[in-house]
Design a protein around this motif. Structure first.
Motif, short mmCIF file in Angstrom:
data_model
loop_
_atom_site.label_atom_id
_atom_site.label_comp_id
_atom_site.label_asym_id
_atom_site.label_seq_id
_atom_site.Cartn_x
_atom_site.Cartn_y
_atom_site.Cartn_z
N LEU A 66 -6.63 2.58 2.73
CA LEU A 66 -5.63 1.51 2.77
C LEU A 66 -4.57 1.77 3.83
O LEU A 66 -4.16 0.87 4.57
CB LEU A 66 -4.99 1.35 1.40
CG LEU A 66 -5.92 0.86 0.28
CD1 LEU A 66 -5.20 0.91 -1.07
CD2 LEU A 66 -6.41 -0.55 0.56
N HIS A 67 -4.11 3.03 3.92
CA HIS A 67 -3.10 3.35 4.91
C HIS A 67 -3.68 3.26 6.32
O HIS A 67 -3.02 2.78 7.25
CB HIS A 67 -2.54 4.75 4.65
CG HIS A 67 -1.24 5.01 5.35
ND1 HIS A 67 -0.07 4.35 5.02
CD2 HIS A 67 -0.92 5.82 6.40
CE1 HIS A 67 0.92 4.77 5.81
NE2 HIS A 67 0.42 5.65 6.65
N GLU B 188 0.83 -1.22 0.00
CA GLU B 188 0.00 0.00 0.00
C GLU B 188 0.86 1.25 0.00
O GLU B 188 0.48 2.26 -0.61
CB GLU B 188 -0.99 -0.01 1.18
CG GLU B 188 -0.41 0.09 2.57
CD GLU B 188 -0.30 1.53 3.07
OE1 GLU B 188 -0.74 2.46 2.37
OE2 GLU B 188 0.24 1.72 4.16
N PHE C 182 -6.52 5.67 -0.97
CA PHE C 182 -5.22 5.48 -0.34
C PHE C 182 -5.28 5.76 1.15
O PHE C 182 -4.58 5.12 1.94
CB PHE C 182 -4.17 6.36 -1.03
CG PHE C 182 -3.74 5.84 -2.36
CD1 PHE C 182 -2.95 4.70 -2.44
CD2 PHE C 182 -4.12 6.46 -3.53
CE1 PHE C 182 -2.55 4.19 -3.67
CE2 PHE C 182 -3.72 5.96 -4.77
CZ PHE C 182 -2.94 4.82 -4.83
N GLN D 107 0.89 4.18 -2.80
CA GLN D 107 0.72 5.54 -2.30
C GLN D 107 1.85 6.45 -2.79
O GLN D 107 1.61 7.57 -3.25
CB GLN D 107 0.72 5.47 -0.76
CG GLN D 107 0.52 6.75 -0.04
CD GLN D 107 0.75 6.58 1.46
OE1 GLN D 107 1.35 7.44 2.08
NE2 GLN D 107 0.28 5.48 2.05
N ILE E 243 -3.17 -5.10 -4.66
CA ILE E 243 -3.88 -4.98 -3.39
C ILE E 243 -5.31 -5.48 -3.49
O ILE E 243 -5.80 -6.20 -2.60
CB ILE E 243 -3.86 -3.51 -2.93
CG1 ILE E 243 -2.43 -3.09 -2.56
CG2 ILE E 243 -4.81 -3.29 -1.74
CD1 ILE E 243 -2.26 -1.60 -2.36
#
Length: 247
Positions: free
Chosen positions: A188-189, A26, A185, A30, A78
């Motif tokens: 995901l983070h 990820e 993003f 990013q 992902i």
């Protein structure tokens, strides 16, 4: 009579390893996305920087395209269900490792670094992960996967399998949204931050941490921020300027 071989189920995957694999993927996605934005955003504002870039246009066109393509390839790793370590595999690993994500297991991990009494006190108010936590995380992943598959997965497939067909690519890109990608993003983070804090410190993963990307001059907090800032610093250095002067 010979004994029949009894089926022995495989051991659950190493949850810390799966979380770390997810982090690398990820963050790679990013970083390529925000480096791409950093270049694009600065070139749109600074004719002098555009002129400097045009002196080595082939290199910068290649770099820009590589960042663009890599972003979608990493997103595919992902979200695509066939990839080896996609986000669904990660949550399956969480489910299979629920006993390692309770207070008892956390206490044992903490006892490697602090006294047993301190470890016991530390975990008293910590979170015992339950299957309902996993179900809620899966629900949120499904929502983002649906968005990915209907728009960004189409772009990824075109880039991976079609050479040329620029009109088709342009039509697909017209359906994308940069702010939506930033939110993707951020999700995901935030998911990685929630899971590693759960494993290391017993924090409840829900609700997920609120992640906001802050381009310069705000101090970078996440890898995407740093990639954005460094991309612009690299461009500005060509005109003898430092990033701190960017407004």
């Amino acid at each position: 009579m010979p004994e029949k071989n009894l089926y022995v189920p495989p051991s659950p995957p190493d949850i810390q390893k799966e979380i770390e694999i997810f982090r690398k993927e990820e963050e790679a996605a990013q970083q390529t996305f925000f480096a791409y934005l950093g270049i694009r955003d600065l070139l749109s504002k600074r004719p002098d920087v555009r002129a400097a870039v045009n002196r080595n246009s082939m290199f910068w066109l290649t770099t820009n395209h590589a960042l663009f393509v890599s972003t979608f390839i990493w997103l595919g790793r992902i979200f695509d269900t066939k990839s080896a370590h996609n986000v669904g595999v990660l949550l399956k690993a969480v489910e299979q490792n629920l006993p390692k994500l309770d207070r008892k297991a956390l206490r044992k991990r903490k006892e490697e670094f602090i006294a047993p009494a301190e470890a016991a006190e530390y975990v008293e108010e910590k979170h015992d992960t339950a299957i309902d936590d996993v179900r809620e995380l899966r629900k949120q992943v499904r929502e983002w996967r649906k968005i990915y598959e209907s728009v960004y997965g189409e772009v990824r497939d075109h880039l991976a399998h079609n050479k040329g067909a620029k009109d088709e690519l342009d039509a697909l890109l017209a359906r994308t949204n940069i702010d939506e990608m930033k939110r993707m993003f951020a999700f995901l983070h935030g998911l990685h931050e929630a899971l590693i804090e759960l494993y290391l410190n017993g924090r409840n993963p829900l609700p997920l941490p609120d992640v906001t990307f802050n381009p310069p001059p705000t101090r970078p907090r996440h890898p995407g921020d740093e990639a954005y800032a460094e991309a612009q610093a690299s461009l500005l250095s060509m005109v003898g300027e430092q990033l701190g002067r960017l407004v």
